[in-house]
Design a protein around this motif. Structure first.
Motif, short mmCIF file in Angstrom:
data_model
loop_
_atom_site.label_atom_id
_atom_site.label_comp_id
_atom_site.label_asym_id
_atom_site.label_seq_id
_atom_site.Cartn_x
_atom_site.Cartn_y
_atom_site.Cartn_z
N UNK A 108 0.84 -1.21 0.00
CA UNK A 108 0.00 0.00 0.00
C UNK A 108 0.87 1.25 0.00
N UNK A 109 1.95 1.23 0.76
CA UNK A 109 2.87 2.37 0.78
C UNK A 109 3.46 2.61 -0.62
N UNK A 110 3.92 1.54 -1.26
CA UNK A 110 4.46 1.64 -2.61
C UNK A 110 3.41 2.20 -3.57
N UNK A 111 2.19 1.67 -3.49
CA UNK A 111 1.12 2.08 -4.40
C UNK A 111 0.71 3.53 -4.16
N UNK A 112 0.59 3.94 -2.91
CA UNK A 112 0.23 5.33 -2.60
C UNK A 112 1.30 6.27 -3.13
N UNK A 113 2.56 5.88 -3.00
CA UNK A 113 3.65 6.69 -3.54
C UNK A 113 3.52 6.82 -5.05
N UNK A 130 -5.07 12.26 1.80
CA UNK A 130 -5.43 10.90 2.16
C UNK A 130 -6.35 11.05 3.36
N UNK A 131 -7.59 10.66 3.18
CA UNK A 131 -8.61 10.83 4.22
C UNK A 131 -8.99 9.45 4.73
N UNK A 132 -8.81 9.24 6.03
CA UNK A 132 -8.91 7.91 6.62
C UNK A 132 -9.82 7.94 7.84
N UNK A 140 -3.89 4.72 8.23
CA UNK A 140 -3.19 5.87 8.81
C UNK A 140 -1.68 5.63 8.77
N UNK A 141 -1.25 4.41 9.09
CA UNK A 141 0.18 4.09 9.04
C UNK A 141 0.72 4.20 7.62
N UNK A 142 -0.07 3.80 6.63
CA UNK A 142 0.36 3.93 5.23
C UNK A 142 0.54 5.40 4.88
N UNK A 143 -0.42 6.23 5.24
CA UNK A 143 -0.32 7.67 4.96
C UNK A 143 0.96 8.25 5.56
N UNK A 144 1.22 7.90 6.79
CA UNK A 144 2.42 8.41 7.46
C UNK A 144 3.70 7.86 6.82
N UNK A 169 -7.32 13.60 8.32
CA UNK A 169 -6.95 14.18 7.03
C UNK A 169 -5.43 14.35 7.01
N UNK A 170 -4.82 13.72 6.02
CA UNK A 170 -3.38 13.82 5.78
C UNK A 170 -3.18 14.53 4.45
N UNK A 171 -2.05 15.21 4.30
CA UNK A 171 -1.77 15.85 3.03
C UNK A 171 -0.35 15.55 2.57
N UNK A 172 -0.21 15.56 1.25
CA UNK A 172 1.08 15.48 0.59
C UNK A 172 1.18 16.67 -0.35
N UNK A 173 2.35 17.28 -0.41
CA UNK A 173 2.66 18.28 -1.42
C UNK A 173 3.89 17.78 -2.16
N UNK A 174 4.17 18.31 -3.34
CA UNK A 174 5.28 17.75 -4.13
C UNK A 174 6.60 17.63 -3.37
N UNK A 175 6.92 18.59 -2.50
CA UNK A 175 8.17 18.55 -1.76
C UNK A 175 8.26 17.33 -0.85
N UNK A 176 7.13 16.76 -0.46
CA UNK A 176 7.14 15.61 0.43
C UNK A 176 7.72 14.37 -0.24
N UNK A 177 7.71 14.33 -1.56
CA UNK A 177 8.22 13.16 -2.28
C UNK A 177 9.69 13.29 -2.63
#
Length: 178
Positions: A108-113, A130-132, A140-144, A169-177
């Motif tokens: 799931x972590x790989x896929x979410x990425x 990512x809303x969980x 939640x662990x996957x989002x983190x 509610x979790x968020x990702x922005x481009x810099x997070x990757x």
């Protein structure tokens, strides 16, 4: 020496319906609890219809559904993608599920990425959420793990099993990757 990837993420094709159906049926008890689209009587015709719907949504730019595949066998082991897109604000949502017999393997972590790479790259989005549900600690662990930042617990954020529920509610922005 670098190991070849154990999983791949790509667009769903009509020919994936039998494997998608098998993955859903193998995980039916868990999926019917968490996923509103999944029912105990999920049939092959449902999988075929989903392949068609996913293709149409991709073509229209509405949503971008992806399959998660075992790289060695080509079997579907889950799903992910970017949905709930708001083009005016350049935001979207990432969702994911993994077959019950494949959980706990980092899939799931790989896929979410991979979904985030699609969202920020090809789609040009600037924020992904990512809303969980608050009781879904695995998601939640996957989002983190993918680097998403917890922002809040939002009241009545998800409608789940016939009632509104709070969600993380979790968020990702481009810099997070990076």
């Amino acid at each position: 020496m670098r190991q070849p990837p154990r999983h791949t993420v790509r667009r769903l094709l009509a020919t994936d319906a039998p494997s998608f159906y098998a993955a859903v049926r193998e995980s039916i008890d868990e999926l019917t609890y968490w996923m509103p689209w999944c029912t105990k009587d999920y049939a092959m015709s449902d999988a075929e219809a989903w392949m068609q719907t996913a293709s149409e949504m991709w073509a229209s730019g509405a949503e971008y559904h992806l399959g998660i595949f075992d790289a060695a066998t080509g079997a579907v082991v889950g799903g992910t993608g970017v949905n709930h897109i708001n083009r005016a604000y350049r935001i979207g949502n990432i969702g994911y599920w993994v077959s019950s017999n494949r959980t706990g393997q980092g899939i799931a972590r790989f896929a979410a990425h991979q979904s985030a790479v699609l969202g920020f790259g090809e789609l040009g989005l600037t924020r992904l959420e990512i809303v969980v549900l608050t009781n879904n600690t695995a998601s939640q662990r996957v989002a983190e793990a993918v680097g998403a930042r917890f922002e809040c617990e939002a009241r009545n954020r998800l409608y789940f099993q016939g009632a509104p529920h709070s969600a993380c509610v979790y968020s990702l922005v481009p810099e997070d990757l990076r």
